[in-house]
Motif scaffolding. Structure first.
Motif: not given
Length: 360
Positions: A70, A73, A104, A107-108, A111, A278
């Motif tokens: 997080d 991100y 982006s 990390m997204g 996750e 985000g």
């Protein structure tokens, strides 16, 4: 700049929320506050999981990864957003756009997978607590975390590489970041290969992990219903409800972004949705998953107490640091246990007892 059939721009304009100048100051304040809370909350969680040996369990290993994710991100996009909200020249260089897009996506995507892994960890801990030390041993924990990172990193590399090789006829991105879908709208012609890859990756990383998460929590809720104590049931349902709300917000926002028809919806709605998953979700994750937890609160108080006592001693001694050597050894001792997965389970008189730090 032209190179064969490939159009490469040295920089891009980010339109962001420039059509609503009266809202830019409000968005700046809100985004800055949420970003600072995200940094403080997630950094605190990482710090205490390193310093407190009681938190060296699989759950906190995954939460530490989630917190680091997080931070990366939000740091990939929010600083650019904050600068552009106060600037009249909303630009980003090509290399910066490429890095922002990759981080982006990576990390997204990571996750999405990690949330499903964490749901499975809670399923085993709550529904099969006696098998938890065997099923979720240290090697399995590290492998699951590694698979999450590798999956997210590789899919992001594939998507970013193809997106940056797509010929672009304009350099005005109707977004506040270099979001891949917003960048692909600048393409001179539609690419079937690019559209197919984005669709396949989105299906693999969004509805499938979300389905796995939901199935895990169905079993968890069925186990909670068998808890004899009404107070225990209410506390468990409250915690589960908070988890499901945050995860549904994250998956739901991402699904509405990446699995909707390209012709439907407005770009302004997409920007708001991007802010939701985000900025808002990374801020809520440490609060919902950890900082409401009694174990985490006790660990924070313990660490702050040690640091305060050490600083007080240094001030009194005026430069004498010998009295703080115990603090150094204390930190080193906890770091050595950083990746040691020790489950918190207990039995009494042969009766199985479910123990989960999520529900404390």
């Amino acid at each position: 700049m032209q190179r064969g059939n490939l159009t490469i721009w040295s920089f891009f304009f980010l339109e962001g929320f420039s059509q609503y100048p009266e809202l830019e100051i409000v968005l700046f304040v809100l985004s800055l506050v949420m970003y600072l809370i995200t940094l403080v909350g997630n950094s605190t969680l990482i710090l205490i999981t390193v310093l407190d040996s009681r938190l060296q369990t699989p759950m906190y290993l995954f939460l530490g990864n989630l917190s680091f994710m997080d931070i990366c991100y939000t740091s990939a996009s929010i600083p650019t957003l904050l600068v552009n909200l106060l600037s009249s020249q909303k630009t980003i260089v090509f290399s910066g756009c490429a890095v922002q897009m990759y981080l982006s996506l990576a990390m997204g995507s990571t996750e999405c997978v990690l949330l499903a892994v964490m749901a499975y960890d809670r399923y085993v801990a709550i529904c099969n607590p006696l098998r938890y030390p065997i099923v979720m041993n240290r090697q399995v924990c590290v492998q699951m975390a590694t698979v999450s990172w590798v999956t997210g990193s590789l899919t992001a590399l594939l998507e970013t590489g193809l997106a940056l090789r797509t010929p672009l006829c304009r350099n005005l991105i109707d977004h506040f970041t270099c979001e891949i879908l917003a960048v692909l709208k600048l393409a001179c012609t539609s690419s079937l290969l690019m559209d197919t890859i984005v669709l396949v990756v989105s299906v693999l990383l969004l509805p499938i992990p979300m389905l796995f998460f939901c199935i895990s929590y169905i079993f968890i809720l069925s186990t909670i219903l068998r808890i004899s104590s009404a107070e225990g049931r209410n506390k468990a349902f409250s915690t589960c409800g908070a988890h499901l709300t945050v995860v549904s917000l994250y998956y739901g926002a991402a699904l509405s972004m990446y699995l909707k028809p390209s012709s439907s919806g407005s770009q302004e709605i997409d920007k708001i949705i991007s802010l939701l998953y985000g900025v808002l979700t990374p801020m809520l994750n440490p609060i919902i998953y950890s900082l409401r937890n009694k174990e985490v609160k006790d660990a924070v108080k313990k660490v702050l107490g040690k640091i305060s006592l050490c600083n007080f001693t240094v001030v009194i001694k005026r430069g004498t640091q010998n009295d703080c050597l115990w603090m150094v050894h204390w930190v080193q001792d906890r770091i050595s246990f950083m990746y040691h997965c020790v489950p918190v389970l207990s039995t009494r008189s042969g009766t199985r007892k479910t123990s989960s730090a999520y529900f404390l």
